[in-house]
Motif scaffolding. Structure first.
Motif, short mmCIF file in Angstrom:
data_model
loop_
_atom_site.label_atom_id
_atom_site.label_comp_id
_atom_site.label_asym_id
_atom_site.label_seq_id
_atom_site.Cartn_x
_atom_site.Cartn_y
_atom_site.Cartn_z
N TYR A 80 0.76 -1.22 0.01
CA TYR A 80 -0.03 0.05 -0.01
C TYR A 80 0.86 1.39 0.01
O TYR A 80 1.57 1.35 0.77
N PHE A 81 0.70 2.19 -1.00
CA PHE A 81 1.20 3.52 -0.78
C PHE A 81 0.12 4.60 -0.55
O PHE A 81 -1.04 4.71 -1.51
N PHE A 82 0.18 5.23 0.50
CA PHE A 82 -0.62 6.02 1.06
C PHE A 82 -0.68 7.40 0.00
O PHE A 82 0.57 8.13 -0.11
N VAL A 83 -1.88 7.74 -0.43
CA VAL A 83 -1.90 8.96 -1.15
C VAL A 83 -2.52 9.97 -0.73
O VAL A 83 -3.77 9.79 -0.09
N SER A 84 -1.87 11.33 -0.42
CA SER A 84 -2.50 12.31 0.20
C SER A 84 -2.31 13.73 -0.31
O SER A 84 -1.25 13.85 -0.80
N PHE A 85 -3.35 14.52 -0.32
CA PHE A 85 -3.30 16.09 -0.80
C PHE A 85 -2.81 17.05 0.30
O PHE A 85 -3.14 17.98 0.22
N ASN A 90 -11.74 16.48 3.70
CA ASN A 90 -12.40 16.01 2.89
C ASN A 90 -11.67 14.58 2.80
O ASN A 90 -10.49 14.28 2.61
N SER A 91 -12.54 13.31 3.46
CA SER A 91 -11.72 12.04 3.31
C SER A 91 -11.43 11.36 2.01
O SER A 91 -10.56 10.61 1.76
N LYS A 92 -12.10 11.94 0.87
CA LYS A 92 -11.57 11.38 -0.52
C LYS A 92 -10.29 12.01 -0.88
O LYS A 92 -9.89 11.48 -1.87
N SER A 93 -9.50 12.91 0.03
CA SER A 93 -8.49 13.48 -0.61
C SER A 93 -7.25 12.65 0.07
O SER A 93 -6.19 12.88 -0.31
N HIS A 94 -7.52 11.57 0.73
CA HIS A 94 -6.33 10.54 1.02
C HIS A 94 -6.94 9.12 0.93
O HIS A 94 -8.30 8.85 1.23
N TYR A 95 -6.14 8.23 0.43
CA TYR A 95 -6.68 6.74 0.13
C TYR A 95 -5.49 5.94 0.01
O TYR A 95 -4.13 6.61 -0.23
N ASN A 96 -5.40 4.67 0.15
CA ASN A 96 -4.35 3.72 0.00
C ASN A 96 -4.42 3.22 -1.60
O ASN A 96 -5.47 2.61 -1.83
N GLU A 97 -3.03 3.31 -2.06
CA GLU A 97 -3.17 2.65 -3.57
C GLU A 97 -2.08 1.51 -3.52
O GLU A 97 -1.11 1.60 -2.92
N SER A 98 -2.74 0.50 -4.27
CA SER A 98 -1.85 -0.87 -4.34
C SER A 98 -0.72 -0.66 -5.43
O SER A 98 -1.24 -0.40 -6.53
N VAL A 99 0.32 -0.80 -5.01
CA VAL A 99 1.46 -1.02 -6.01
C VAL A 99 2.17 -2.41 -5.80
O VAL A 99 2.63 -2.73 -4.86
N SER A 114 -1.67 4.78 -10.38
CA SER A 114 -1.80 6.21 -9.93
C SER A 114 -0.40 6.94 -10.05
O SER A 114 0.61 6.28 -10.10
N GLU A 115 -0.44 8.24 -10.13
CA GLU A 115 0.70 8.95 -10.30
C GLU A 115 1.01 9.10 -8.76
O GLU A 115 0.67 9.74 -7.87
N PHE A 190 -7.65 9.47 8.67
CA PHE A 190 -6.30 9.56 7.81
C PHE A 190 -5.07 9.11 8.54
O PHE A 190 -4.26 8.44 7.87
N THR A 191 -5.13 9.12 9.80
CA THR A 191 -4.10 8.47 10.72
C THR A 191 -4.29 7.03 10.49
O THR A 191 -3.17 6.02 10.47
#
Length: 322
Positions: A80-85, A90-99, A114-115, A190-191
């Motif tokens: 999992y790579f955590f993606v956050s802005f 907004n909870s949609k601004s962060h999520y875990n992306e599988s790599v 994802s980039e 987020f945490t």
């Protein structure tokens, strides 16, 4: 899109997959980054390098056996790579992306949809310092190291946000709002997602350090990275407890504010009860009521109502309830 990084006369070039059709070129390759590739492109990589790439479904499996496994030729990792802005509103601004990572024949294969800033940083490091990277194992270690530093930055950000919320709760009278409670809840999520990413990497490195395919130097680097991850886990635990305490503090202070309002209405009701009783008595209009024919009856009743209201008001004030 598929980008191939290969050594070329002391430097590293980034080329397309079509430029390395010659099997003799494979020894120069250190990293193949597969980004948003279609099935045909992935199939081309599999045929060219005699490798099996994980499917999207396999990348998202949560079982430990699906996150890390080895065979006689390769090491397969789904992380999992955590993606956050850096926005917690907004909870949609962060999520875990599988790599997915596949290490085979000293080449690192990465598959992602994802980039990710981590890969951009790694690409720049690879191009600017080609002599530091001789195999895919070293690139993999640097990617994980960059990601761990990034997770640490995210946790520090969450900690600063928690401190700001705590100051608002303690010192700002108008801080008890739905927006603040929503921010606390989003910070908790987020945490939690950062925690999921950190725990996932720790499990992967714990399994990887036992691999016979790794050199002793890489295993030592993994041991250091695991110490960093353990410190992040402790930080996450503390920060999670802090957010829970903030939520409890918010609810407690909200209850206090509600109790103040209820007490105010209660005092007002008690203060108005005696004057209401006096007004009710003199409003019955019985025929034989001496005060009805008395010229001072009206001011007398008004004064009696004022006195009846002041007595409980003064009593509450002396008790410190107001």
């Amino acid at each position: 899109m598929i980008v191939v990084y290969r050594h070329n006369n002391g430097s590293i070039d980034a080329v397309s997959l079509n430029e390395i059709q010659d099997p003799a070129e494979h020894e120069k390759i250190v990293w193949i980054d597969i980004f948003k590739a279609n099935e045909e492109e992935i199939k081309q990589v599999e045929i060219l390098f005699n490798i099996k790439m994980p499917t999207k479904h396999e990348r998202e499996e949560i079982e430990l056996s699906s996150r890390y496994w080895e065979d006689s030729r390769s090491i397969n990792i789904n992380s999992y790579f955590f993606v956050s802005f850096f926005f917690v509103e907004n909870s949609k601004s962060h999520y875990n992306e599988s790599v997915s990572f596949v290490l085979q024949d000293n080449i690192l294969f990465t598959v992602r949809d994802s980039e990710l800033q981590t890969f951009e940083i790694m690409s720049k490091m690879l191009m600017s310092n080609p002599k530091e990277f001789f195999s895919g194992y070293e690139i993999f270690m640097h990617i994980f190291d960059i990601r761990i530093d990034r997770d640490a930055d995210l946790l520090e950000y969450a900690s600063r946000e928690s401190d700001e919320i705590r100051k608002k709760l303690l010192w700002e009278a108008d801080a008890h709002s739905v927006e603040l409670l929503r921010k606390i809840s989003t910070l908790q999520e987020f945490t939690q997602k950062v925690r999921q990413s950190v725990f996932d990497k720790r499990r992967i490195l714990t399994a990887m350090v036992k691999s016979p395919k790794l050199s002793q130097e890489i295993k030592q680097d993994i041991t250091i990275m695991m110490k960093d991850l353990n410190s992040l886990v402790e930080f996450i635990t503390i920060d999670g407890n802090t957010l829970d305490n903030l939520q409890n503090l918010f609810l407690a202070q909200t209850n206090i504010e509600q109790n103040k309002i209820i007490k105010l209405f209660t005092v007002a009701s008690v203060v108005l009860m005696p004057p209401t009783l006096v007004a009710s008595i003199y409003g019955m209009n019985f025929r034989f009521m001496p005060e009805l024919g008395w010229h001072l009856g009206y001011p007398f009743s008004l004064g009696l109502m004022i006195i009846a209201g002041l007595i409980p008001l003064l009593y509450f004030r002396n008790r410190g309830w107001l």
